[in-house]
Design an enzyme around this catalytic site. Structure first.
Site, PDB file in Angstrom:
ATOM      1  N   LYS A 181      17.379   9.141  25.535  1.00  0.00           N
ATOM      2  CA  LYS A 181      18.284   7.992  25.477  1.00  0.00           C
ATOM      3  C   LYS A 181      19.604   8.435  26.116  1.00  0.00           C
ATOM      4  CE  LYS A 181      21.059   4.638  24.140  1.00  0.00           C
ATOM      5  NZ  LYS A 181      22.320   5.231  24.666  1.00  0.00           N
ATOM      6  N   GLU A 256      24.807  18.438  17.711  1.00  0.00           N
ATOM      7  CA  GLU A 256      25.992  19.142  18.210  1.00  0.00           C
ATOM      8  C   GLU A 256      27.084  18.097  18.337  1.00  0.00           C
ATOM      9  OE1 GLU A 256      28.912  19.871  20.512  1.00  0.00           O
ATOM     10  OE2 GLU A 256      27.423  19.905  22.111  1.00  0.00           O
ATOM     11  N   CYS A 289      34.011  18.773  24.154  1.00  0.00           N
ATOM     12  CA  CYS A 289      33.998  19.002  22.708  1.00  0.00           C
ATOM     13  C   CYS A 289      34.435  20.420  22.354  1.00  0.00           C
ATOM     14  CB  CYS A 289      32.620  18.711  22.136  1.00  0.00           C
ATOM     15  SG  CYS A 289      31.287  19.672  22.888  1.00  0.00           S
ATOM     16  N   GLU A 386      39.679  14.750  16.370  1.00  0.00           N
ATOM     17  CA  GLU A 386      39.364  14.979  17.775  1.00  0.00           C
ATOM     18  C   GLU A 386      39.847  13.807  18.626  1.00  0.00           C
ATOM     19  OE1 GLU A 386      35.554  16.671  20.167  1.00  0.00           O
ATOM     20  OE2 GLU A 386      35.191  14.891  18.953  1.00  0.00           O
TER      21      GLU A 386
END
Length: 487
Positions: A181, A256, A289, A386
Site C-alpha cells: 500500500k 517503524e 524520522c 515530531e
C-alpha cells in the site's frame, strides 16, 4: 494491461493498481500533485475493499509456488529485480522528485541505488539461513525459517521507493508474497516498481500494489482475515489504529514510527564536523524520522558552536529540488505544510525564539525556511512532538547526567547522534540514551545487516539482517534425538 498512463518528468507511469500480474483500474480516483510547483501529476486509482480482497487472493494463490522455490530458487528473480531498478535509476529518481519533492541528485546517487541494494542484499542474506543447527546433549536442533505467507506492507511518502524496497526485499527473499500500500501523497515510484518486478519475471501475484487512501485501502488490507504479516512505517497515531487491527487477528506487526531524536555535541567534539552534520538535519526539508532535531550543546562551547552552525546552515540552499545546488526542497503537501506552520507559530507563542528562519519562504507555496529555535524549555510542545519539517531546537547542558535526562525526555526513542572525541564518554552517553539507533561522530549510516527500529512510541520490532527474517518467517525448530536414525 492498463491504458491509464501519464507522463511524469518524461517517464510513463501507470495510475492503476498492480494485482495478480495485471493492471487494474478503479472507478474512484484521487488527485496527485507535485509539491515542487503544485502541478497536477495524475488521477490515481483509489482502491478499497474489493481491490484489497483481489490483491490478497492473488498473493495467497501465488504463495505456495514462490515459497517452494527456496532462497536459491528466488535469488535469480530478485537479482534481476535489483538490476532493473538500477537500470531505471534516472527515471525513478526523476519521478520521485516530482512526486514528493526530494532532491534529484540525492535520489540518483543515494536513494535509488539503496533501493536496488535492499532487494539484492536480502536475497543474498536468505542463503545464509539454511543449515542453522544447535547441538544439545540429547538432540540436534535444526532451525528452519519457513515463509510466513502474505505480507501487507504500508509505506510512507518521505522516501517511498527506498522504504518500500526495504520491506519488499526481505519479505520476498523469505518466501512471502506481498501487497504494497503506497503513500497517497507520493504513489508513483511504487507503480514503476511493480513494472520493474514484472519485467524481472517475478511471478504474477507475488508482488501486488493497491493504491488508495489510508483510511480506506489501508484499512481494508490491515483488517483482512487472510494476511500473515503487517509492516508499517509512518506515524505513531496511525500505528495504534493498525495495531488494534493486527491484535484482533493476532497478526504479527512491525512498526517503524516517528522520532524526536537528540543531537548531542560535547565540548571535546570536532566542532566543524558536528556543525556540518547539524546543518544536514535540514535534508529532505526535515521530513526524516531519524533526524536529530533537538540540538543539545555543552554550555562551555555554546556560543562558538552556534556560529559554526549558523555558517553551515547558511549553505543549505532552499529551492527547486531538481536544481543540483539545492539542499532543501519543499514540504510534501499543503496539509502537512499547515501542520508544520502550526508547530512553529505555537512555539513562538510559547516563548521560543527563532534564531533564524521561522517563516514561509517566498519562492513557492510549500517551501519553509530552515529554522532553529532557542529559549526552548524541555516541556514545550516543540521539544516534545515530531514536527517533520525543517525545524530544530537548541538547548545547552553542563553535565552528562543532564544531557541524558534531556535526551530521554520525550515519548520517542528512534535515534540519537553524538559528537565527542572521548570514546569512553561517548559510549557511556550512547548506552544511556533510549534509542534504536545511536550514531557517534557520524549520521544516517545504516548497514542493512544491523538491527533497525525504535523504542517507546518510535516503534515495535527490529528489521535488518537476521531481524528481518525473524519477522518475515515462521521460525521452526526440528529437534532430532541423537542416534535415532542409527543403522
Amino acid at each position: 494491461m492498463s491504458t491509464n498512463i501519464v507522463k511524469v518528468a518524461g517517464v510513463e507511469v501507470s495510475t492503476d493498481h498492480w494485482i495478480g500480474g495485471k493492471r487494474v483500474a478503479s472507478k474512484e480516483k484521487f488527485a496527485n500533485f507535485s509539491p515542487i510547483d503544485g502541478s497536477h501529476l495524475a488521477d490515481i486509482s483509489a482502491g478499497g475493499k474489493s481491490e484489497a480482497d483481489a490483491a490478497v487472493a492473488a498473493a495467497r494463490k501465488a504463495f505456495p509456488a514462490w515459497a517452494a522455490l527456496g532462497p536459491k530458487g528466488r535469488l535469480p528473480y530478485l537479482k534481476k529485480f535489483a538490476e532493473g531498478i538500477r537500470a531505471r535509476a534516472n527515471e525513478l529518481a526523476a519521478v520521485e522528485t516530482m512526486d514528493n519533492g526530494s532532491l534529484l541528485m540525492g535520489n540518483i546517487h543515494r536513494v535509488v541505488p539503496r533501493a536496488a541494494q535492499n532487494i539484492e542484499f536480502f536475497a543474498d542474506w536468505a542463503l545464509t539461513l539454511d543449515g542453522h543447527v544447535i547441538d544439545s546433549p540429547e538432540v540436534v536442533n535444526h532451525v528452519k525459517y519457513d515463509p510466513a505467507g502474505v505480507a501487507v506492507l504500508i509505506t510512507p511518502w518521505n522516501a517511498p521507493l527506498m522504504l518500500t524496497t526495504w520491506k519488499v526485499g526481505p519479505a520476498l527473499a523469505a518466501g512471502n508474497t506481498v501487497v504494497v500500500k503506497p503513500p497517497e501523497w507520493a504513489p508513483l515510484t511504487c507503480s514503476l516498481m511493480a513494472d520493474i518486478a514484472h519485467e524481472a519475471g517475478i511471478p504474477a501475484g507475488v508482488l501486488n500494489v493497491v493504491q488508495g487512501i489510508g483510511e480506506v485501502a489501508g484499512d481494508a488490507l490491515v483488517n483482512h482475515p487472510d494476511i500473515d504479516r503487517i509492516s508499517f512505517t509512518g506515524s505513531t497515531d496511525t500505528a495504534k489504529i493498525i495495531g488494534r487491527a493486527a491484535a484482533s487477528s493476532i497478526t504479527p506487526l512491525s512498526a517503524e514510527l516517528g522520532g524526536k531524536s537528540p543531537f548531542i555535541v560535547c565540548a571535546d567534539a570536532d566542532l566543524e564536523a558536528a556543525a556540518q552534520t547539524v546543518a544536514g538535519q535540514y535534508m529532505n526539508a526535515g521530513q526524516v524520522c531519524l533526524a536529530g532535531t533537538r540540538i543539545m550543546v555543552e554550555k562551555k562551547i555554546e556560543e562558538e558552536f552556534l556560529e559554526k552552525v549558523r555558517t553551515a546552515a547558511s549553505h543549505m540552499v532552499l529551492g527547486d529540488p531538481r536544481d543540483k545546488n539545492t539542499r532543501v526542497g519543499p514540504l510534501i503537501h499543503k496539509e502537512h505544510f499547515a501542520r508544520v506552520v502550526g508547530f512553529v507559530e505555537r512555539a513562538k507563542a510559547d516563548g521560543a525564539v527563532p534564531l533564524w528562519g521561522g517563516s514561509q519562504a517566498n519562492i513557492g507555496e510549500l517551501y519553509f525556511e530552515p529554522t532553529l529555535f532557542a529559549q526552548v524549555s524541555p516541556g514545550l510542545e516543540i521539544s516534545q512532538k515530531e514536527v517533520f519539517g525543517p525545524v530544530l531546537t537548541w538547548q545547552s547542558f553542563t553535565s552528562d547526567d543532564e544531557v541524558v535526562a534531556l535526551a530521554n525526555n520525550t515519548r520517542y526513542g528512534l535515534a540519537g547522534t553524538l559528537f565527542s572525541q572521548n570514546e569512553k564518554r561517548a559510549m557511556d552517553i550512547a548506552s544511556r540514551v533510549t534509542a534504536g539507533t545511536f550514531w557517534v561522530n557520524c549520521f544516517f549510516i545504516r548497514d542493512l545487516a544491523a538491527p533497525f527500529g525504535g523504542a517507546k512510541d518510535s516503534g515495535l520490532g527490529r528489521e535488518g539482517g537476521n531481524w528481518s527474517f525473524d519477522f518475515y518467517s515462521d521460525i521452526k525448530n526440528i529437534a532430532v534425538r541423537k542416534d535415532s536414525f542409527a543403522g
